[in-house]
Every structure is written in structure tokens, then in C-alpha cells.
Design a protein around this motif. Structure first.
Motif, PDB file in Angstrom:
ATOM      1  N   ILE A 166     101.070   4.791  43.196  1.00  0.00           N
ATOM      2  CA  ILE A 166     102.018   3.865  42.559  1.00  0.00           C
ATOM      3  C   ILE A 166     102.197   2.689  43.511  1.00  0.00           C
ATOM      4  O   ILE A 166     102.588   2.893  44.686  1.00  0.00           O
ATOM      5  CB  ILE A 166     103.363   4.567  42.283  1.00  0.00           C
ATOM      6  N   LEU A 167     101.849   1.491  43.029  1.00  0.00           N
ATOM      7  CA  LEU A 167     101.788   0.337  43.940  1.00  0.00           C
ATOM      8  C   LEU A 167     102.815  -0.753  43.613  1.00  0.00           C
ATOM      9  O   LEU A 167     103.020  -1.662  44.410  1.00  0.00           O
ATOM     10  CB  LEU A 167     100.380  -0.257  43.911  1.00  0.00           C
ATOM     11  N   GLU A 168     103.443  -0.654  42.410  1.00  0.00           N
ATOM     12  CA  GLU A 168     104.470  -1.671  42.101  1.00  0.00           C
ATOM     13  C   GLU A 168     105.618  -1.491  43.099  1.00  0.00           C
ATOM     14  O   GLU A 168     106.170  -0.396  43.209  1.00  0.00           O
ATOM     15  CB  GLU A 168     105.015  -1.492  40.672  1.00  0.00           C
ATOM     16  N   GLY A 169     105.959  -2.612  43.763  1.00  0.00           N
ATOM     17  CA  GLY A 169     106.955  -2.541  44.843  1.00  0.00           C
ATOM     18  C   GLY A 169     108.224  -1.823  44.432  1.00  0.00           C
ATOM     19  O   GLY A 169     108.739  -0.977  45.167  1.00  0.00           O
ATOM     20  N   THR A 206     110.595  -0.023  46.897  1.00  0.00           N
ATOM     21  CA  THR A 206     111.018  -0.952  47.953  1.00  0.00           C
ATOM     22  C   THR A 206     111.926  -1.989  47.282  1.00  0.00           C
ATOM     23  O   THR A 206     112.066  -1.992  46.043  1.00  0.00           O
ATOM     24  CB  THR A 206     109.817  -1.711  48.560  1.00  0.00           C
ATOM     25  N   ILE A 207     112.503  -2.885  48.077  1.00  0.00           N
ATOM     26  CA  ILE A 207     113.350  -3.939  47.476  1.00  0.00           C
ATOM     27  C   ILE A 207     112.490  -5.119  47.012  1.00  0.00           C
ATOM     28  O   ILE A 207     113.023  -6.103  46.503  1.00  0.00           O
ATOM     29  CB  ILE A 207     114.422  -4.432  48.487  1.00  0.00           C
ATOM     30  N   SER A 233     103.304   4.737  46.864  1.00  0.00           N
ATOM     31  CA  SER A 233     103.955   5.999  46.501  1.00  0.00           C
ATOM     32  C   SER A 233     102.898   6.956  45.936  1.00  0.00           C
ATOM     33  O   SER A 233     102.026   6.567  45.166  1.00  0.00           O
ATOM     34  CB  SER A 233     105.036   5.770  45.438  1.00  0.00           C
ATOM     35  N   MET A 234     103.004   8.221  46.365  1.00  0.00           N
ATOM     36  CA  MET A 234     102.203   9.294  45.748  1.00  0.00           C
ATOM     37  C   MET A 234     103.168  10.206  44.992  1.00  0.00           C
ATOM     38  O   MET A 234     102.960  11.400  44.880  1.00  0.00           O
ATOM     39  CB  MET A 234     101.436  10.077  46.812  1.00  0.00           C
ATOM     40  N   GLY A 235     104.257   9.594  44.528  1.00  0.00           N
ATOM     41  CA  GLY A 235     105.372  10.356  43.976  1.00  0.00           C
ATOM     42  C   GLY A 235     106.517  10.303  44.972  1.00  0.00           C
ATOM     43  O   GLY A 235     107.683  10.318  44.617  1.00  0.00           O
ATOM     44  N   ASN A 236     106.142  10.208  46.264  1.00  0.00           N
ATOM     45  CA  ASN A 236     107.123   9.976  47.339  1.00  0.00           C
ATOM     46  C   ASN A 236     106.726   8.706  48.090  1.00  0.00           C
ATOM     47  O   ASN A 236     105.572   8.327  48.112  1.00  0.00           O
ATOM     48  CB  ASN A 236     107.205  11.195  48.271  1.00  0.00           C
ATOM     49  N   PRO A 237     107.700   8.007  48.700  1.00  0.00           N
ATOM     50  CA  PRO A 237     107.421   6.680  49.258  1.00  0.00           C
ATOM     51  C   PRO A 237     106.776   6.719  50.635  1.00  0.00           C
ATOM     52  O   PRO A 237     107.118   7.571  51.471  1.00  0.00           O
ATOM     53  CB  PRO A 237     108.817   6.047  49.343  1.00  0.00           C
ATOM     54  N   CYS A 275      96.988  10.410  51.808  1.00  0.00           N
ATOM     55  CA  CYS A 275      96.570   9.731  50.566  1.00  0.00           C
ATOM     56  C   CYS A 275      97.014   8.272  50.582  1.00  0.00           C
ATOM     57  O   CYS A 275      96.225   7.368  50.298  1.00  0.00           O
ATOM     58  CB  CYS A 275      97.169  10.443  49.351  1.00  0.00           C
ATOM     59  N   ALA A 276      98.281   8.044  50.955  1.00  0.00           N
ATOM     60  CA  ALA A 276      98.807   6.672  50.992  1.00  0.00           C
ATOM     61  C   ALA A 276      98.043   5.831  52.011  1.00  0.00           C
ATOM     62  O   ALA A 276      97.763   4.652  51.788  1.00  0.00           O
ATOM     63  CB  ALA A 276     100.309   6.704  51.335  1.00  0.00           C
ATOM     64  N   THR A 277      97.665   6.461  53.126  1.00  0.00           N
ATOM     65  CA  THR A 277      96.891   5.766  54.169  1.00  0.00           C
ATOM     66  C   THR A 277      95.536   5.319  53.630  1.00  0.00           C
ATOM     67  O   THR A 277      95.135   4.168  53.821  1.00  0.00           O
ATOM     68  CB  THR A 277      96.706   6.700  55.378  1.00  0.00           C
ATOM     69  N   ALA A 278      94.858   6.218  52.924  1.00  0.00           N
ATOM     70  CA  ALA A 278      93.532   5.898  52.372  1.00  0.00           C
ATOM     71  C   ALA A 278      93.636   4.773  51.343  1.00  0.00           C
ATOM     72  O   ALA A 278      92.825   3.831  51.335  1.00  0.00           O
ATOM     73  CB  ALA A 278      92.922   7.137  51.729  1.00  0.00           C
ATOM     74  N   VAL A 279      94.673   4.819  50.513  1.00  0.00           N
ATOM     75  CA  VAL A 279      94.875   3.776  49.492  1.00  0.00           C
ATOM     76  C   VAL A 279      95.144   2.437  50.170  1.00  0.00           C
ATOM     77  O   VAL A 279      94.513   1.421  49.851  1.00  0.00           O
ATOM     78  CB  VAL A 279      96.041   4.170  48.549  1.00  0.00           C
TER      79      VAL A 279
END
Ligand SMILES: N[C@H](CCC[C@H](N)C(=O)O)C(=O)O
Length: 276
Positions: A123-126, A131-132, A156-160, A224-228
Motif C-alpha cells: 500500500i503506497l498511498e501516503g 502518513t500525514i 504499508s504491508m497492512g502495517n506501516p 517486504c517494505a524494504t524490497a518495495v
């Protein structure tokens, strides 16, 4: 309460198989995870019945907060389900607060040797990480911490997660900067914080400060978030080996399906009975 102590690359959990969670589960998580007065773990994990999948998993951090998702715990739960013969299947669907994760077990001589998890779409939408910021994606956003300027990419992978690329991971980054960024006003639901060194197009080093439990030896959703973030910012290809303090995870961001696969081990350490 009977439990099984497990870990995914040193990210350790007390795993419990029950019909429901107790009303005082948040307090229980703090007590059970305490490394002096309890069993000691990064999290308390419940395996529960599910109406929409084979089983449900709920994960509670050692500070008593519930997380939406946990990659290392999913691999542990999948191994638990197979080892305790709750199913004979090697393909298991697990319901989490982040959705339904398809898990496939590699079994050799009736031993689970590896677990590959479909961790869903990043999930990439801020505003959904959250995020703010309303950019989509939030990439290389500057954050000033005590006069130090850093840039994070939010996934986000479901968690931020706030992924921060550095030339070398300094010791003071994780324990010094991690807790400040975790609770920073940029992250309405706090955040996990990853410090990442690029080794080459398919390998990175990553150390993590986790929301709700501090520095851990490994973080599956963080990998996962790191790879993305690494692929999004043009630093690596879409498949990387993430080298963590506790060991390696192999992450693939399938561009056709837009899902992230995580492959790694999970280990049973001991079983016990919680008496308090
Ligand atoms: N502390 C995390 C949950 C555990 C995630 C991590 N252990 C993993 O393997 O993904 C959070 O509050 O988002």
C-alpha cells in the motif's frame, strides 16, 4: 494456557492455539512477552478459527498493542498448523487484519523446511500507510531528527513502515533514531523503521526498529517494505535477499500480480504452560 515458543530468524513469539482471545489479551501480551517476569518474546500470537480462511492469526506486540500483520509470525503459524496436524495441506490460507495470506509450505521428510507467503499488495498511498502526506507514493521524504536529515519511503504491508536508505548502518541509528521516528507526528498510527544498506542489485542489509516492540533480529513485513522501497527508488531489482541480524529473507515483488512474496524459515524452540 499451553503455548509453543517459536521464532522466524530470531523474531520470537509465544504461539497459542485457542478458540478466542481473552478479554485481557493486551495485558496478557505485556506479561507473557516480558523477558524477566514472563516467557519473553517480541509478540504473542493467537491461532483462531476463521469464517473466511483456514485459520485466523492475531498478533500482539510486547507493548500490548495489536498489529495488523506480521510476516515472521505467519511463517511460524503455518509451521505450527502443519506440525500439530491441524491440517494435512501444504497450502494454507490465513486470515489476518491485513487480509487473507496464501501460504505454501515446503516439506522434506515431513519436516517444514521453508515457508513462502503471499503478503499481498504493498500500500503506497501516503494517507493509507498511514502518513500525514497525500503523495502516492511517499518517496524519499525528508525527516529531521535532532538536526539529522534523513529521507524515508513509506510502505504499508497492512502495517506501516518507514524505509531509510543509508550508506552504512551505524549502531546508533536503530536504538537512537528508531524510537523517535516510530512515534513521529508524520505517522498517525506510529511506524516500523527500517535502516537499509544496498549491497548490490539483489542484496541489501536491513536493521529494524519495530513499532510496539523495539529492535528485533528480523521483520518479515519490514523486509517486504524494504524490497518495495528499494525497487521503487531504483536501487535494486524487484527480487532481493534481505540480510537481517537474524538471517536472510528472500522477497519477490511480482510486478504482474502486484503482490509481494516472502520466503524464509520458522523454528519451534519449546512448548510450555503459562501459569499466571
Ligand atoms: N511490530 C509490528 C508487528 C510485527 C511485524 C514483524 N515482526 C514481522 O515479522 O512482520 C507492527 O506493530 O507493525
Amino acid at each position: 494456557m499451553k503455548f509453543t515458543k517459536m521464532h522466524g530468524l530470531g523474531n520470537d513469539f509465544v504461539v497459542v492455539n485457542e478458540k478466542t482471545v481473552p478479554t485481557d489479551v493486551l495485558d496478557l501480551a505485556v506479561k507473557v512477552c516480558d523477558r524477566n517476569f514472563g516467557v519473553g518474546a517480541d509478540g504473542l500470537v493467537y491461532i483462531l478459527p476463521s469464517e473466511i480462511a483456514d485459520f485466523q492469526m492475531r498478533i500482539f506486540n510486547s507493548d500490548g498493542t495489536e498489529a495488523e500483520q506480521c510476516g515472521n509470525a505467519i511463517r511460524c503459524v503455518a509451521k505450527y498448523i502443519y506440525d500439530y496436524q491441524l491440517t494435512a495441506a501444504t497450502e494454507i490460507n490465513l486470515e489476518t487484519k491485513a487480509g487473507i495470506q496464501a501460504v505454501s509450505l515446503t516439506v522434506v521428510d515431513s519436516k517444514v523446511t521453508a515457508v513462502r507467503v503471499n503478503m499481498g499488495s504493498p500500500i503506497l498511498e501516503g494517507e493509507k500507510v498511514p502518513t500525514i502526506f497525500n503523495e502516492n507514493p511517499v518517496i524519499e521524504k525528508e525527516i529531521m531528527i535532532d538536526g539529522t536529515s534523513l529521507c524515508f519511503t513509506a510502505v504499508s504491508m497492512g502495517n506501516p513502515h518507514a524505509v531509510i536508505f543509508v550508506d552504512t548502518i551505524e549502531n546508533h541509528f536503530v536504538k537512537g533514531l528508531g524510537p523517535i521516528i516510530e512515534k513521529h507526528e508524520y505517522f498517525p498510527r506510529k511506524t516500523n523503521v527500517e535502516f537499509v544498506e544496498i549491497l548490490n542489485q539483489s542484496e541489501v542489509n536491513m536493521h529494524v526498529w519495530e513499532r510496539g516492540c523495539g529492535e528485533t533480529l528480523a521483520c518479515g513485513t519490514g523486509a517486504c517494505a524494504t524490497a518495495v522501497a528499494a525497487y521503487l527508488t531504483g536501487r535494486t531489482g524487484p527480487s532481493v535477499t534481505v540480510r537481517l541480524k537474524g538471517g536472510d529473507l528472500f522477497i519477490e515483488w511480482d510486478q504482474e500480480q502486484n503482490v509481494v512474496y516472502m520466503t524464509g524459515p520458522s523454528t519451534v524452540v519449546f512448548t510450555g504452560t503459562w501459569l499466571l
